[in-house]
Design an enzyme around this catalytic site. Sequence first.
Site, PDB file in Angstrom:
ATOM      1  N   LYS A   1     -60.560 -48.447 -34.171  1.00  0.00           N
ATOM      2  CA  LYS A   1     -61.795 -48.095 -34.905  1.00  0.00           C
ATOM      3  C   LYS A   1     -62.590 -47.056 -34.113  1.00  0.00           C
ATOM      4  O   LYS A   1     -63.076 -46.061 -34.655  1.00  0.00           O
ATOM      5  CB  LYS A   1     -62.672 -49.341 -35.116  1.00  0.00           C
ATOM      6  CG  LYS A   1     -62.216 -50.275 -36.231  1.00  0.00           C
ATOM      7  CD  LYS A   1     -63.243 -51.399 -36.438  1.00  0.00           C
ATOM      8  CE  LYS A   1     -62.864 -52.324 -37.587  1.00  0.00           C
ATOM      9  NZ  LYS A   1     -63.832 -53.386 -37.858  1.00  0.00           N
TER      10      LYS A   1
ATOM     11  N   HIS B   1     -32.850 -61.133 -52.502  1.00  0.00           N
ATOM     12  CA  HIS B   1     -32.045 -59.960 -52.848  1.00  0.00           C
ATOM     13  C   HIS B   1     -32.473 -58.750 -52.033  1.00  0.00           C
ATOM     14  O   HIS B   1     -32.231 -57.607 -52.429  1.00  0.00           O
ATOM     15  CB  HIS B   1     -32.168 -59.689 -54.351  1.00  0.00           C
ATOM     16  CG  HIS B   1     -31.814 -60.899 -55.163  1.00  0.00           C
ATOM     17  ND1 HIS B   1     -30.515 -61.197 -55.517  1.00  0.00           N
ATOM     18  CD2 HIS B   1     -32.580 -61.922 -55.611  1.00  0.00           C
ATOM     19  CE1 HIS B   1     -30.508 -62.356 -56.193  1.00  0.00           C
ATOM     20  NE2 HIS B   1     -31.743 -62.814 -56.249  1.00  0.00           N
TER      21      HIS B   1
ATOM     22  N   GLU C   1     -53.783 -60.885 -36.046  1.00  0.00           N
ATOM     23  CA  GLU C   1     -54.979 -60.477 -35.304  1.00  0.00           C
ATOM     24  C   GLU C   1     -55.466 -61.558 -34.353  1.00  0.00           C
ATOM     25  O   GLU C   1     -56.106 -61.265 -33.355  1.00  0.00           O
ATOM     26  CB  GLU C   1     -56.114 -60.112 -36.282  1.00  0.00           C
ATOM     27  CG  GLU C   1     -55.990 -58.698 -36.813  1.00  0.00           C
ATOM     28  CD  GLU C   1     -57.267 -58.167 -37.446  1.00  0.00           C
ATOM     29  OE1 GLU C   1     -58.270 -58.893 -37.530  1.00  0.00           O
ATOM     30  OE2 GLU C   1     -57.243 -57.003 -37.869  1.00  0.00           O
TER      31      GLU C   1
HETATM   32  O1  PA5 Z   1     -60.625 -60.134 -39.073  1.00  0.00           O
HETATM   33  C1  PA5 Z   1     -61.336 -59.208 -38.760  1.00  0.00           C
HETATM   34  O2  PA5 Z   1     -62.368 -59.369 -38.087  1.00  0.00           O
HETATM   35  C2  PA5 Z   1     -61.017 -57.797 -39.207  1.00  0.00           C
HETATM   36  O3  PA5 Z   1     -59.792 -57.735 -39.888  1.00  0.00           O
HETATM   37  C3  PA5 Z   1     -62.095 -57.284 -40.134  1.00  0.00           C
HETATM   38  O4  PA5 Z   1     -62.197 -58.119 -41.240  1.00  0.00           O
HETATM   39  C4  PA5 Z   1     -61.813 -55.864 -40.610  1.00  0.00           C
HETATM   40  O5  PA5 Z   1     -61.581 -55.014 -39.518  1.00  0.00           O
HETATM   41  C5  PA5 Z   1     -62.993 -55.335 -41.420  1.00  0.00           C
HETATM   42  O6  PA5 Z   1     -64.155 -55.423 -40.653  1.00  0.00           O
HETATM   43  P1  PA5 Z   1     -65.595 -55.428 -41.292  1.00  0.00           P
HETATM   44  O7  PA5 Z   1     -65.719 -56.649 -42.144  1.00  0.00           O
HETATM   45  O8  PA5 Z   1     -66.522 -55.448 -40.128  1.00  0.00           O
HETATM   46  O9  PA5 Z   1     -65.724 -54.194 -42.111  1.00  0.00           O
END
Ligand code: PA5
Length: 481
Positions: free
Chosen positions: A444, A330, A301
């Site tokens: 989202k 394996h 990310e």
């Molecule tokens: O790293 C990030 O920002 C995302 O992976 C969020 O953690 C994930 O989308 C969940 O978001 P939230 O904590 O707003 O529910």
Amino acid sequence: MTSTATPMSSRLSIDYYNATAHAVGDRDGITDEQIDGLSGRVATEHARIHAEHQAGEQRWMNLPDDMALVEEIEAFAAEARERYTDFILVGIGGSSLGALATIQALAHPFRNMQPDGVRVGPRLFLLDNPDPEKVRATLETVDLPNTLISVVSKSGQTAETMANFLVAREALVAAVGEEQAVKQIVATTDNTSGLLRVLADSAGYRTFPVPDGVDGRQTVLSAVGLLPAALAGVDIRQLLAGAAAMRAATQGDDIRTNPAYLLAAISYLADTEHGKSMLVTMPYADALYGLADWFRQLWAESLGKRLGTDGREVFAGQTPIKALGAIDQHSQIQLYTEGPNDKLIALVRVGGYRSTVAIPNPPAETPELSYLANGELGQLLDRELSATAWALREAKRPNLTITTPTIDAFALGEFFYLHQLQTVMAGALYGVNPFGQPGVEAGKNATYALMGREGYEQLRTDLTQSVQGSEAYRLTAAGQG
Ligand code: PA5
């Protein structure tokens, strides 16, 4: 040889000889010149990162210092460990992966199966995916009157989390009544904004903060990671001490001695100069598999970005993969050794496992197994790592080994801080902003539109139109031949 066994003032060490041209040749291995060639940029970016930190940004760096929060969490967790037999963690991505990595590494591997009184803290159940089968099974398994529900969302509006929370909350209310349910829910979210904050404030839930200026995937050392860890009996002070030790070990701007910058530079060079577009993290310990999963999200990310910081399209990133030694020897190693030479493989070694299991002498009928006699399982696993590193090197597959002397809370803290700084520096080298996740946000928003959320009507229309004409490209196997 500068490329072998770089010691760190913390307890982790990195051996990256097998990633260099000395070991795997010029085509696949990074050269000393390439590393040295990046040293100026790394020093410049180091200065920028630290200047930003001084100016109140890069706030993830401050998380090891919040001792007031530690005290608050410890007090809450001590009571909750006594009161509850079960604990449902509702959260996804950065809101759950760090906690899971910590608990998997540091708690008994079968803690949910341990009886009350033996197990430290309540059993843990995770609701991340809104998979109806898993959610239903979870709610059928827990003892709701003795269950704490901890909902975690920075934005307070992630569809999966909020849907799972509403389902779990309704089940709790049905079991214990509205008034009691409020006491059995704790919310970790933004201090002031978001729908979860609205829900928590109006219902009167106990809350813990997700710190400002920190992305979800950087929150492992905040209440997001610390609260579940403390509930499972993890020594969160040691976790933060390990992170602080790694912070101290990464203050310098020298690419050769700052372990985070070295790892960032090796990965970046392997990708951009040697075509290693994938980064495999392969711990040789079941307990560290969750850490590989946490890092996979962080790397993906943070670095997977269409736009560079200069606004140009770069499509940056290196695909992170998690593997587990020796199991994936394996499963995956055949591909890693003889398939496309497009991976850098980071092995994680444990100097000393927390258990010692001697391998008994084999029966006389199988003298071929006598090589295992007088051995020990941890020794076998460790030698398998050495063997894999060697076999990969022989096949000209660049690899490196990060060694921790043992698996404990301090080591986990070191890993968390190390990988976060490595990711921030890698973002700088790729020329992308490692913070934010516009690609995730797009999905989202599309989900909100498809679920009919107010304000997303135009997107819903666009989505519906975009599938027109696609019928011609669908195949239904039923009824064929
Ligand atoms: O790293 C990030 O920002 C995302 O992976 C969020 O953690 C994930 O989308 C969940 O978001 P939230 O904590 O707003 O529910």
